[in-house]
Design an enzyme around this catalytic site. Sequence first.
Site, PDB file in Angstrom:
ATOM      1  CG  ASN A   1      -0.147   0.005   2.505  1.00 38.60           C
ATOM      2  OD1 ASN A   1       0.923  -0.577   2.602  1.00 38.60           O
ATOM      3  ND2 ASN A   1      -0.658   0.687   3.505  1.00 38.60           N
TER       4      ASN A   1
ATOM      5  CB  CYS B   1       2.173   3.176   4.849  1.00 40.29           C
ATOM      6  SG  CYS B   1       1.132   4.638   4.870  1.00 40.29           S
TER       7      CYS B   1
ATOM      8  CD  GLU C   1       0.907   0.173   6.597  1.00 40.14           C
ATOM      9  OE1 GLU C   1       0.434   1.083   7.279  1.00 40.14           O
ATOM     10  OE2 GLU C   1       1.000   0.235   5.356  1.00 40.14           O
TER      11      GLU C   1
END
Length: 590
Positions: A421, A423, A425
Amino acid sequence: ISLISEACHGLEGVTEQSIFDDTCRNLFDGIKEKDVANTLVMSSRTMIEKEPNYSYAAARLLMDSLRFDALGFLGMDTNVATQAEMADLYPSYFKNYVHRAVELELLDPRLAQYDLERLGQAMDANRDLQFTYLGLQTLFDRYFIHSDDTRFELPQAFFMRVAMGLAINEIDREGRAIEFYNLLSSFDFMSSTPTLFNSGTLRPQLSSCYLTTVPDDLDGIYGAIKDNALLSKYAGGLGNDWTPVRGLGAHIKGTNGKSQGVVPFLKVANDTAVAVNQGGKRKGAVCAYLESWHIDIEEFLDLRKNTGDDRRRTHDMNTANWIPDLFMQRVAEDQEWTLFTPNDTTDLHDLTGKEFEAAYVAYEEKAAKGEISVHKKVKAVDLWRKMLGMLFETGHPWVTFKDPCNIRYTNRHVGVVHSSNLCTEITLHTNQAEIAVCNLGSVNLPAHTIEGEGVDLAKLEKTINTAMRMLDNVIEYNYYSVPQARNSNLRHRPVGLGIMGFQDALYKMRMAYASEEAVTFADNSMEAVSYYTIKASTDLAEERGRYSSFEGSLWSQGILPIDSLRELAEIRGKYLQADTTETLDWDDLR
C-alpha cells in the site's frame, strides 16, 4: 492570568510570567476575546523550543478555547469551565453532544440508543491533560466533528464516539465501548486515521488501505481510477499495481497503433488523488507499483523528478519498485537484465520464485531469437544504481520485494501479492474480482515498556487482545464504496497491528538506536507483538469462527511467520541472513 496559572500547573521549567509577558506584547485595544485566547496559545507555543513542557501548556490553553466553543454551541448552562470542573460536566455535555450531532446528521442515530449516562460517567477528564500542543491541534484541525467550522467534539467525546462505532454490533455494547475507550484515550493503542475520522458517523469507512490491480484495457484503467476516487473520498489510502498495463511502443490490436505506455495514465491517477482529497480532511494518498522488468521502468523511476516534461511527472503520488529476487541476483552477479512489455509476457505478473525465473529466462531466449520485438537489455547493476540514485534524490520509488511478500504470504493459496500500500506495511493479494483491504492500528510501545526492564508482556497481551477485537469489528461495521472491497474484506478478514514510538521505547531503555542492544530489543519486542497478536486472533476464531478462506492457508497448515522465514531462507540460499532465535513458546501457539 488564571488561565495561564492553570495551564502551567505542575509543569517543570514552565513559568507563568513568560507566557503573560509575551501575550501582553501582542495585545491591543479592541482585540476580540477569541483572539486573546489564540494569543495565549501562540505565546506558549513559541517557547516550546526552549522548554518542551511549554507544549503541554499550549495544549491546555487550546483546550480552554475548545471547551468554550463546544459548551457554548451546545447551549450548556455555562461555556466557561476549568479542566477540574469538566470531571462533573463531561457526562451532561456528552449526552447533549451525541443528540445534537445526530440531529445535525453528523453521527449515526444508533449512537443515541446507547446508555449515554453510563458512557459519560466512564470518561476521564484528566486524560485531556495528556495532549501535547501538536497532538491536540492536529485533532482540532482534522478529526473533531464540527458544524459551520465550530468544533463541538471534545477529546474524550471523540474517543468515546470512535469506541461506540466499533462496539455497535457487540452484545454488551456499553461494556465494550468503555473497554475500547479506555484503550484509545490512554494512548496505549491508536486506531488508524480513517477509523478515527469516520467511526460512529453516517459513512463509517474505517479501513486504512485499499490495493488494486489495474488491467490492460482502457475501460479497466479508467474503472480503476474511478475506484481510486471513490475509495479516497472517505479517507482510504491506495496502492495500485500498474504492472499489467502494456509499455511504451507495444502494439494495440484494436487500433493497430502503438501504446504510450503506463506513464500518461499515472499522471491521471496522480491528479485524481489531488482532486479527491479524502473528504477535505487531508490530501489524497496513492502509491503506484511497477515490477522491475517492465519496459517503462526507467521512465517510472523519473516520475518524482522536478525536471523534465511535467506531463510525464507525478509530483503528488508515491511510487514503488516491485522487485523480483532474480533481479537482485543479477545485480549481485553483475549480469544483464531484460525489460519486457507485459502484453508479451502475460504470465510473469503472477509468477514468483523459481517459476518466475524459469519463465523469465525463457522469454529472454525468445527475445534473443527475435520472437519478441519490444524488449530492451540493460546492465542490472546500472538499473539498480539508478533506483538508489532516485531514492536519494526524490525519496521515490520505494524498494519493495515481490518474492518474500509472496513466499511468506499466509493466504497465498487464493491469490498473488502484486503490491503493497502507500505505507508499505501490508501485503495482500489482488485481482480483477478483489480489491484488497486492510484495517490498521498501532500499539504504543513506550506505554508498554518499563524503564531498565523491557517490555511489560502482561500489559502488552491485554492491550493486543482488545485491539484485535476492535480491528476485527471494523470489517463488519465498515462502509464499502466499491463491492470488490467488501467481498475481499469479508472473505479474508485481514487486519494489521503494528507499533509506534520505537525510538521513545529505546530512550526509556537508555539504548542507542544503532547499538546491538537496540537490535535485540527490536527482535524481542516485535516477537512478543507477533505472538500475542496471533494468539488473540485464534481466540477470536474460537469465539466467532475462522475466516472463510482459512482452509489451505499457511495458518491452516501450522506454518507461522517464523516458519515461512525459514522457507524463504531455503529458497534464497546464501542471499538471506536472518536471526531466527525464539524467546516465546511458539510450539504451543502453533
